[in-house]
Design an enzyme around this catalytic site. Structure first.
Site, mmCIF file in Angstrom:
data_model
loop_
_atom_site.group_PDB
_atom_site.id
_atom_site.type_symbol
_atom_site.label_atom_id
_atom_site.label_comp_id
_atom_site.label_asym_id
_atom_site.label_seq_id
_atom_site.Cartn_x
_atom_site.Cartn_y
_atom_site.Cartn_z
ATOM 1 N N LYS A 82 -1.423 -10.374 2.222
ATOM 2 C CA LYS A 82 -1.794 -9.325 3.171
ATOM 3 C C LYS A 82 -1.557 -9.833 4.584
ATOM 4 O O LYS A 82 -1.863 -10.985 4.899
ATOM 5 C CB LYS A 82 -3.264 -8.952 2.965
ATOM 6 C CG LYS A 82 -3.772 -7.824 3.854
ATOM 7 C CD LYS A 82 -5.225 -7.499 3.520
ATOM 8 C CE LYS A 82 -5.764 -6.384 4.403
ATOM 9 N NZ LYS A 82 -7.155 -6.034 4.054
ATOM 10 N N SER A 165 -8.070 -1.268 3.207
ATOM 11 C CA SER A 165 -6.964 -1.592 4.086
ATOM 12 C C SER A 165 -5.864 -2.424 3.402
ATOM 13 O O SER A 165 -4.788 -2.633 3.968
ATOM 14 C CB SER A 165 -7.481 -2.377 5.293
ATOM 15 O OG SER A 165 -8.071 -3.607 4.873
ATOM 16 N N SER A 189 -12.131 -2.985 0.786
ATOM 17 C CA SER A 189 -10.671 -2.940 0.984
ATOM 18 C C SER A 189 -9.853 -3.717 -0.032
ATOM 19 O O SER A 189 -8.623 -3.713 0.046
ATOM 20 C CB SER A 189 -10.321 -3.420 2.395
ATOM 21 O OG SER A 189 -10.738 -2.471 3.344
#
Length: 499
Positions: A82, A165, A189
């Site tokens: 990420k 996210s 998330s």
């Protein structure tokens, strides 16, 4: 299909590690295969940075270590990170114009720990700007192959969001563009995008994984974790990335790393699974409810006992979270002022004007919204009324879990009230997106470990995720419960069409 005949992208982390260790396939061959898939599926907008030269150099080094007999447990297995984690060899933008082009001089501890076990990095994955979002619609940097920012597409239905996210991470794993990915979970998330995309993801107990090198959103909530297709793979990855980092992270726990796969195959006979009535009330969509109920019946068939529990302050989790998290964000993001690093406005008259224009240009709407909320609740005259009260209720939410765990070993329920919604459907109504976090926020506020695993399909054939919440340091038990479920079902093996 016999495992020996599976395509490389259909293999999980454990299977790939075994194949590479046995030299049935090389790390370089594996890396090339996934890089090719990432390039062929750029339309999904999962990746924001790829550098084949860097990836293949890491893969060649992994093959050399295997030949020399010095391989790590995950030697040569590729995965992606990420873009909230800083990396030396790839740009680190946190999905924001504010950090466009930024190159870190060091790797985040989570990235470094995985590399120590032999992980090869495929690239960086899309995320909501500074990890603020529930749909990955607020990313502000272009995806690979695009000149403009793109919302990652859910591979089960490209018209729907992937969740956020960590949406890019969920898409990459679900579409077989990477066998695994890192994610971060502040209010859900990891769990929510995992549920929306039909994969497995786990958030460990707060402090288990180092936050050093993770671009901060809300420091008392942010936590790293793995996203993969199975609980077994998550256990291997979690074992690698957890551990104390006391010299660099003041929130790191002084608790040694452990092997979370040690009890994967333990019996579930007598396991008490608590079902909070607050997770099954108004707002939970019938298709999600049906998939969760069926999963609970499967657990009963595996020997678990379903017991009712109560988490009476569940509905307070949303207002509490959206006071505490923005307050911490407003403090953490004050460093992005155009002076030290990151974006700086080109034209300004004085220092104050530079601050204003830099932050106005560099931050997106959702980030600005949360900074303003956070600044407000921390301001003179409102701190006691909002922030302190929220912290008191946060303690009460943790106490609710403590009481519940006197009656059960795990808590189960939905991850989200619905399956993934259409892209743009809630873009003009941020509160609607906030409400989608109702079931994931309580565990985050309490600092408890939680995970999502696929348990069926809902409206439009979209995946439904079951949330399991454990007591502090109960990750091994969570993973055991998830693994035994996955041994009895095939939801985690299902792949979206067209990938």
């Amino acid at each position: 299909m016999n495992d020996s005949n599976k395509a490389l992208h259909d293999l999980g982390v454990a299977e790939l590690a075994a194949r590479i260790a046995a030299r049935e396939v090389s790390a370089v061959e594996t890396a090339r295969h996934f890089l090719d898939r990432a390039n062929r599926h750029q339309d999904l907008a999962a990746y924001v940075a790829i550098d084949p030269e860097v990836t293949l150099a890491q893969a060649r080094a992994a093959d050399a270590r295997i030949a020399a007999g010095t391989a790590g447990r995950l030697e040569g297995v590729p995965m992606a990170h990420k873009d909230i984690f800083v990396t030396r060899d790839f740009p680190s933008t946190a999905g924001s114009k504010m950090l466009a082009g930024y190159r870190s001089p060091f790797d985040a501890t989570v990235v470094a720990k995985l590399a120590e076990q032999g992980i090869v990095t495929l690239g960086k994955l899309s995320c909501d700007e500074f990890a603020m979002g529930s749909a990955n619609e607020s990313v502000a940097v272009p995806a690979v192959g695009s000149a403009t920012p793109q919302t990652p597409k859910n591979p089960w239905d490209r018209a729907r969001v992937a969740g956020g996210s960590s949406g890019g991470s969920a898409v990459a794993v679900a579409a077989r563009l990477a066998p695994a990915a890192t994610g971060t979970d502040t209010g859900g998330s990891i769990r929510q995008p995992a549920a929306f995309c039909g994969i497995t993801g786990i958030k460990p107990t707060y402090g288990r994984a180092s936050r050093y090198g993770m671009v901060a959103y809300a420091s008392s909530l942010d936590q790293a974790g793995p996203m993969a297709r199975s609980a077994e793979d998550c256990a291997l990855l979690l074992s690698a990335l957890c551990g104390p980092d006391l010299d660099r992270d003041s929130t790191s726990l002084d608790r040694p790393a452990e092997d979370f796969s040690r009890s994967l195959n333990d019996s579930l006979e007598g396991l008490r699974i608590g079902i909070p009535k607050e997770f099954f009330g108004e707002g939970l969509q019938p298709d999600v409810r049906a998939a969760i109920d069926a999963a609970l019946k499967t657990y009963e068939g595996l020997g678990a006992k379903i017991v009712p529990v109560t988490l009476p302050r569940t509905e307070l989790a949303i207002p509490v979270y959206y006071i505490i998290a923005p307050a911490e964000a407003s403090s953490n993001l004050s460093r992005f002022d155009g002076v030290k690093f990151g974006h700086r406005a080109e034209h300004y008259t004085d220092l104050l004007d530079m601050y204003k224009k830099t932050r106005a240009e560099g931050f997106g709407d959702e980030v600005k919204r949360r900074i303003m909320i956070g600044t407000y609740v921390l301001s003179h005259g409102y701190y006691d009324a909002y922030y302190l009260q929220a912290q008191k209720i946060r303690r009460m939410i943790a106490d609710d879990f403590r009481n519940a765990f006197t009656q059960c070993d795990l808590i189960a329920g939905p991850v989200a009230p619905s399956v993934a919604w259409k892209i743009g459907e809630k873009a003009d109504d941020p509160v609607a997106s906030y409400l989608a976090d109702i079931f994931t926020l309580p565990a985050s506020l309490a600092g408890l470990p939680g995970m999502s695993l696929p348990v069926g399909s809902g409206e439009g054939g979209m995946p439904v995720g079951l949330q399991l919440i454990g007591n502090y340091f109960g990750e091994a038990r969570l993973l055991n419960a998830a693994h035994r479920f996955q041994q009895a079902t095939d939801f985690h093996l299902r792949a979206p069409e067209g990938v």
